[in-house]
Design a protein around this motif. Structure first.
Motif, PDB file in Angstrom:
ATOM      1  N   CYS A 282     131.545 -27.290  39.522  1.00 14.76           N
ATOM      2  CA  CYS A 282     130.622 -26.203  39.873  1.00 14.76           C
ATOM      3  C   CYS A 282     129.825 -25.755  38.651  1.00 14.76           C
ATOM      4  CB  CYS A 282     131.383 -25.008  40.437  1.00 14.76           C
ATOM      5  SG  CYS A 282     131.990 -25.248  42.112  1.00 14.76           S
ATOM      6  N   HIS A 300     131.567 -29.740  48.429  1.00 16.15           N
ATOM      7  CA  HIS A 300     132.147 -29.092  49.610  1.00 16.15           C
ATOM      8  C   HIS A 300     133.216 -29.981  50.255  1.00 16.15           C
ATOM      9  CE1 HIS A 300     129.771 -25.441  49.783  1.00 16.15           C
ATOM     10  NE2 HIS A 300     128.693 -26.141  49.474  1.00 16.15           N
ATOM     11  N   GLN A 319     134.208 -25.994  55.188  1.00 16.04           N
ATOM     12  CA  GLN A 319     133.748 -26.804  54.055  1.00 16.04           C
ATOM     13  C   GLN A 319     133.218 -28.163  54.523  1.00 16.04           C
ATOM     14  OE1 GLN A 319     133.277 -25.877  51.005  1.00 16.04           O
ATOM     15  NE2 GLN A 319     134.273 -23.881  51.138  1.00 16.04           N
ATOM     16  N   THR A 322     129.891 -27.779  56.290  1.00 20.26           N
ATOM     17  CA  THR A 322     128.825 -27.588  55.294  1.00 20.26           C
ATOM     18  C   THR A 322     128.454 -28.916  54.642  1.00 20.26           C
ATOM     19  OG1 THR A 322     129.633 -25.349  54.833  1.00 20.26           O
ATOM     20  CG2 THR A 322     128.199 -26.351  53.185  1.00 20.26           C
ATOM     21  N   ALA A 323     129.463 -29.709  54.281  1.00 23.77           N
ATOM     22  CA  ALA A 323     129.218 -31.010  53.641  1.00 23.77           C
ATOM     23  C   ALA A 323     128.431 -31.936  54.563  1.00 23.77           C
ATOM     24  CB  ALA A 323     130.544 -31.655  53.243  1.00 23.77           C
ATOM     25  N   THR A 508     130.257 -21.348  51.250  1.00 21.92           N
ATOM     26  CA  THR A 508     129.687 -22.395  52.115  1.00 21.92           C
ATOM     27  C   THR A 508     128.167 -22.405  52.112  1.00 21.92           C
ATOM     28  OG1 THR A 508     129.836 -20.887  54.000  1.00 21.92           O
ATOM     29  CG2 THR A 508     131.655 -22.458  53.714  1.00 21.92           C
TER      30      THR A 508
END
Length: 530
Positions: A282, A300, A319, A322-323, A508
């Motif tokens: 990150c 994610h 997650q 979102t990915a 997210t």
């Protein structure tokens, strides 16, 4: 006068003076780079096109400007235009007698075709590249660097296809090749053909890249301690290089290495360390919007895998969803869908969503990607679902298919998972002998990887099997093993969930959070570990 204005003036004036080629084209190259840094790509492209048009009598600059415009199109994800330019460059290099630079153009085009999954075009191109590389007689370092480029493409092609066993000869050649390069001294003599004045990557960067593809192979094959060893070496070398070199490719290498070692940590029962390394990714992505754009889906996905490991299934679903929204990469999409299906299976009440997902990754009919590994994993997920549905004969069929495929390509982790699940099915059916024949090799393989979850599962089955068969001492030993694995996983679970970084599981949307503050994270159940 600002740098942009000075370069623009140089470019405009030098166009009127025939003998100022170097000034003219260097000004165009640098000015287009500045435009890109200022997000004025639309100003950079026509400038480069004009410079390419008038540079045909200057081989070095013509090739360099073609590479630069192709790279610009690649960054914009316009791979078709980039491939067209690289094809033009390869033909130009052939005409001016530079087989070395022709190979660089063709290998670069091959890399983009692999990214586009245009495999029918890749195979003949790589065959041609192999012939050019072997036939070219020139600077030994340049020749070996071409060979490294060629072999890296071959290795990544095999790994994308999930062919872990088939890739071994190519990977061995690549490792030998980088050892050869490390013993060669840079030749100070400049090539006689100005079109040959290019390098693919510095030796030190190539070395990190070879470590990286070795880690990718070890991860897929389930040699996780080996993956750890090569990751440590690569990251140590990267830290030294980044002190002297701010090239963006080094940060990309670092992120990809961390992505792979994070998956290893989650398998080997080091969730807290994995979470801290996710936080490190990150931080790297915060420093570069382009890096984040390229790796957001993977980030994610890793958080989804972490959520599964700490039994936060709602967060895992969020997650992975979102990915899926962020990726256009087919193999990554299939990997995410497979793991999302495992979340729905564990939740037990998501049948409609689960059936929809399983239909999209049906390994028996039109599987969406060519990856051998992902197709084998899809059979495993179907076997797992059939097991939970109590359809044991169907589950056995799917798991035997997984075993056949995983044994063919040495996919050790899938083999271990399939064996222990088959052992569980035979135990439920009362066939203790056959169950034992599955669980014992599953435990041995899981210990070799090492895979903590499969070891935990196997030790529980061995305890129950030996108890059912009246083997009190073996049952006690297996129970003790199970207790040890449970305690290790429980302590790691508590440590991970107490870290401030655990709050990442709720992220997210948008860029990565800048900082983490210790809060009460979501409630997590330890039932699945005990």
């Amino acid at each position: 006068m600002c740098t942009d204005c000075r370069l623009l003036l140089q470019w405009l004036i030098s166009q009127q003076i025939p003998q100022f080629e170097d000034v003219k084209f260097e000004a165009a190259s640098l000015l287009s780079e500045l435009y890109c840094q200022e997000n004025s790509v639309d100003a950079a492209k026509p400038l480069l096109r004009k410079a390419i048009q008038i540079s045909q009598q200057t081989p070095y600059w013509h090739c360099r400007l073609l590479f630069q415009l192709a790279q610009l199109h690649t960054l914009e994800k316009d791979l078709v235009s980039a491939c067209d330019l690289l094809g033009v460059g390869a033909e130009y290099a052939r005409v001016v007698g530079s087989e070395y630079t022709r190979a660089l153009f063709l290998l670069s085009k091959g890399m983009l075709l692999l990214m586009e999954r245009k495999l029918q075009e890749v195979h003949p191109l790589l065959t041609l590249c192999g012939q050019i590389v072997e036939n070219w007689q020139g600077n030994p370092i340049q020749k070996e660097s071409l060979r490294v480029f060629f072999l890296v493409l071959q290795v990544t092609h095999y790994l994308d296809a999930g062919q872990v066993k088939s890739v071994k000869p190519c990977l061995k050649q690549l490792q030998q090749c980088i050892q050869t390069i490390s013993t060669l001294h840079d030749d100070e003599i400049l090539p006689s053909n100005p079109a040959d004045l290019f390098h693919w990557l510095p030796k030190e960067h190539m070395c990190v890249l070879v470590y990286l593809v070795t880690v990718m192979h070890s991860m897929q094959a389930g040699y996780l301690e080996k993956a750890q060893k090569y990751t440590d070496k690569a990251l140590m070398q990267l830290e030294k290089l980044k002190m002297l070199d701010c090239s963006p490719i080094l940060s990309s290498f670092q992120v990809i290495l961390l992505e792979h070692i994070i998956m290893c940590r989650l398998v080997t029962g080091h969730k807290a360390t994995a979470l801290q390394e996710i936080s490190q990714v990150c931080q790297l992505c915060q420093q570069s919007p382009r890096l984040f754009s390229n790796h957001a889906a993977q980030l994610h996905t890793l958080l989804g895998l972490y959520c599964i490991s700490v039994n936060c299934m709602d967060n895992a679903e969020a997650q992975f969803t979102t990915a899926l929204r962020l990726t256009t990469h087919q193999e990554l999409w299939a990997f995410i869908v497979t793991n999302l299906a495992s979340v729905y299976i564990r939740e037990g009440n998501r049948h409609q969503e689960l059936y929809s997902l399983l239909e999209r990754i049906n390994p028996d009919h039109n599987f969406p990607v060519s990856s051998h590994c992902l197709r084998a994993a899809a059979f495993y997920i179907r076997g797992l679902f059939s097991f939970f549905q109590g359809r044991y004969n169907e589950a056995k069929r799917f798991l035997r298919e997984t075993l056949k495929m995983s044994n063919a390509e040495d996919l050790n982790r899938l083999t271990a998972c399939s064996l222990v699940l088959l052992g569980h099915i035979f135990y439920v059916l009362g066939n203790h002998r056959e169950s034992n024949n599955m669980v014992v090799p599953a435990m041995q393989l899981a210990s070799k990887i090492p895979d903590m979850s499969v070891q935990l599962w196997s030790s529980a089955l061995l305890r129950d099997l030996n108890k059912a068969c009246g083997n009190a001492m073996d049952a006690h030993e297996a129970a003790q093993m199970h207790q040890n694995f449970s305690q290790q996983l429980l302590q790691d679970h508590i440590e991970a969930c107490s870290l401030p970084e655990h709050n990442l599981i709720t992220w997210t949307d948008g860029p990565p959070p800048v900082q983490f503050q210790a809060q009460n994270g979501p409630t997590t159940s330890l039932a699945s570990l005990l």
